[in-house]
Enzyme design. Structure first.
Site, mmCIF file in Angstrom:
data_model
loop_
_atom_site.group_PDB
_atom_site.id
_atom_site.type_symbol
_atom_site.label_atom_id
_atom_site.label_comp_id
_atom_site.label_asym_id
_atom_site.label_seq_id
_atom_site.Cartn_x
_atom_site.Cartn_y
_atom_site.Cartn_z
ATOM 1 N N LYS A 78 0.784 -0.974 0.231
ATOM 2 C CA LYS A 78 -0.318 -0.478 0.148
ATOM 3 C C LYS A 78 0.880 1.567 0.054
ATOM 4 O O LYS A 78 2.267 1.524 0.340
ATOM 5 C CB LYS A 78 -0.774 -0.722 1.461
ATOM 6 C CG LYS A 78 -2.280 1.092 0.897
ATOM 7 C CD LYS A 78 -3.095 -0.035 0.447
ATOM 8 C CE LYS A 78 -4.414 0.904 0.110
ATOM 9 N NZ LYS A 78 -5.875 -0.357 -0.472
ATOM 10 N N GLY A 174 -23.097 4.797 2.384
ATOM 11 C CA GLY A 174 -22.264 4.994 1.351
ATOM 12 C C GLY A 174 -22.280 5.013 -0.250
ATOM 13 O O GLY A 174 -22.450 3.419 -0.420
ATOM 14 N N GLY A 176 -20.792 5.332 -2.899
ATOM 15 C CA GLY A 176 -20.145 6.020 -4.069
ATOM 16 C C GLY A 176 -19.889 4.941 -5.596
ATOM 17 O O GLY A 176 -20.753 3.927 -5.870
ATOM 18 N N VAL A 178 -18.341 1.743 -4.880
ATOM 19 C CA VAL A 178 -18.964 0.622 -4.746
ATOM 20 C C VAL A 178 -20.686 0.668 -4.208
ATOM 21 O O VAL A 178 -21.164 -0.246 -4.607
ATOM 22 C CB VAL A 178 -18.123 0.207 -4.021
ATOM 23 C CG1 VAL A 178 -18.898 -1.466 -3.798
ATOM 24 C CG2 VAL A 178 -16.436 0.093 -4.268
ATOM 25 N N TYR A 180 -23.280 2.333 -4.729
ATOM 26 C CA TYR A 180 -24.359 2.793 -5.792
ATOM 27 C C TYR A 180 -24.483 1.328 -6.806
ATOM 28 O O TYR A 180 -25.891 0.889 -6.528
ATOM 29 C CB TYR A 180 -24.069 3.432 -6.512
ATOM 30 C CG TYR A 180 -25.772 4.694 -6.805
ATOM 31 C CD1 TYR A 180 -26.680 5.140 -6.030
ATOM 32 C CD2 TYR A 180 -26.535 3.761 -8.166
ATOM 33 C CE1 TYR A 180 -28.023 5.325 -6.422
ATOM 34 C CE2 TYR A 180 -27.740 4.738 -8.521
ATOM 35 C CZ TYR A 180 -28.171 5.370 -7.550
ATOM 36 O OH TYR A 180 -29.235 5.203 -7.848
#
Ligand code: NAD
Length: 365
Positions: A78, A174, A176, A178, A180
């Site tokens: 990461k 949420g 967003g 993912v 939606y």
């Protein structure tokens, strides 16, 4: 620092600053025994450098576990870029980040994450080939949504003994990239949606297009429903929220949903079934990895759909053994990794080679 790395099992940490662009970045490579580390690049404001380092360490380890259980040929890594407090040239910053990624020679492959988009990765791609998600067409989010959908199907069949999602009540936090498309899939499968987002336009769209019922963001976790679906930020499952949950299952895309490992046991004690985040949200990694490795779309679809089967087996084993799916998933991933230990030339030598590089310049393992 080496004690921290040893405790987390991290291979290498790379700190880099580029005075010209103002870039300050950390790349954490957790484990490359199964392949080069693949993981997103975060670009957010951190309260301090330690918080940024903690994020890189924690998230890179999660990527290793995710890659193991998704069965993709990658390790965990990461990157975090500390967002400058003053004005900055975004393109120059991501160009410098691209050069940093390139200096690692392919041991770390970058991708989008919180605060970065496909436009940023397109800039990175001008400086290195070790990057994914470089255009809108290569956004992994719809694949993450598909994997979560398969995971919800698995959880519902094992724990609620239901053959389909018709009439299932679902509370989504949420809406967003993912959340939606996942809401749309759930709606199409006949689920009844309760939705919350701090962006009221997204909620209004779900109400209009999907017949969803809006819920205030602060209370969405306490909505009475079959499945609570966290698709916002991390740490949503904590000692304050867990007693208020009114669902049977928690299954969503958000990374690091549990504030700590004990929260998995608190859920277990309340009889709430939890789909480990890094197992259920692996669709995006599967897409990024296989696309990067030139694999066909059919294989990406097949592997993403198989997240449902992986979770089904995990849930059944967890039920039979009276353990939390979270603990069991970690144990399964470790077993696979330990199998790879046999192939290591010399563990002591590998440990010696771990070098922490601080300051600017090239990064070494
Ligand atoms: P996103 O930023 O597109 O969407 C997040 C949504 O959550 C936004 O609409 C935001 O307004 C909303 N939100 C933020 N705080 C909220 C709150 N307190 N209450 C309600 N809504 C809130 O992010 P995304 O790409 O959809 O990712 C969602 C989660 O899934 C993140 O935790 C991300 O790390 C994780 N994840 C994403 C992918 C992917 O492919 N995009 C892959 C794996 C994991």
């Amino acid at each position: 620092m080496f004690d921290t790395m040893r405790a987390g099992g991290h291979e290498s940490l790379h700190f880099h600053r580029d005075p010209a662009s103002g870039l300050q970045a950390i790349i954490a490579i957790h484990d490359t025994r199964r392949g080069p580390a693949l993981g997103g690049c975060r670009f957010i404001t951190y309260p301090d450098e330690n918080a940024a380092l903690d994020d890189a360490l924690r998230l890179s380890r999660g990527m290793t576990l995710k890659a193991v259980l998704a069965d993709v040929p990658q390790g965990g890594g990461k990157a975090v870029i500390l967002k400058p407090s003053g004005p900055f040239d975004r393109e120059a910053l991501f160009a410098a980040f691209g050069r940093l990624v390139d200096s690692l020679g392919g041991r770390y492959i970058s991708a989008i994450d919180s605060g970065t988009g496909t436009g940023d990765m397109a800039v990175v791609a001008r400086h290195t080939r070790h990057v994914t998600s470089v255009s809108e067409q290569l956004d992994p989010s719809p694949w993450t949504a598909l994997g979560v959908f398969r995971g919800i199907e698995a959880a519902v069949s094992v724990f609620l003994k239901r053959a389909d999602l018709h009439g299932l009540t679902v509370a989504i936090q949420g809406l967003g990239h993912v959340g939606y498309p996942l809401a749309r899939r759930l709606h199409d499968a006949g689920a009844r949606l309760f939705v919350a987002d701090i962006d009221s336009a997204r909620v209004a769209r779900a109400v209009q297009e999907l017949g969803a019922t809006p819920v205030v963001p602060e209370q969405v976790h306490a909505t009475a429903c079959d499945v609570f679906v966290p698709c916002g930020l991390g740490n949503i499952l904590n000692p304050q929220t867990i007693p208020a949950l009114a669902c049977r299952i928690v299954a969503g895309s958000a990374n690091n949903q549990l504030a700590d490992a004990d929260c998995a046991r608190q859920l277990q004690a309340r009889g709430i079934h939890y789909a480990p985040d890094y197992v259920i949200n692996a669709g995006g990694l599967i897409f990024a990895s296989l696309q990067y490795n030139g694999r066909p779309q059919s294989e990406i679809e097949d592997k993403t759909n198989r997240i449902g089967e992986t979770l089904r087996r995990l849930f059944q084993r967890a039920l039979a053994g009276q353990v939390s799916p979270h603990d069991l998933a970690e144990q399964m991933a470790r077993e696979v990794l330990e199998g790879h230990d046999q192939a290591l030339p010399d563990a002591a030598e590998a440990e010696q080679a771990q070098t922490l590089v601080a300051g600017s310049g090239a990064c070494y393992r």
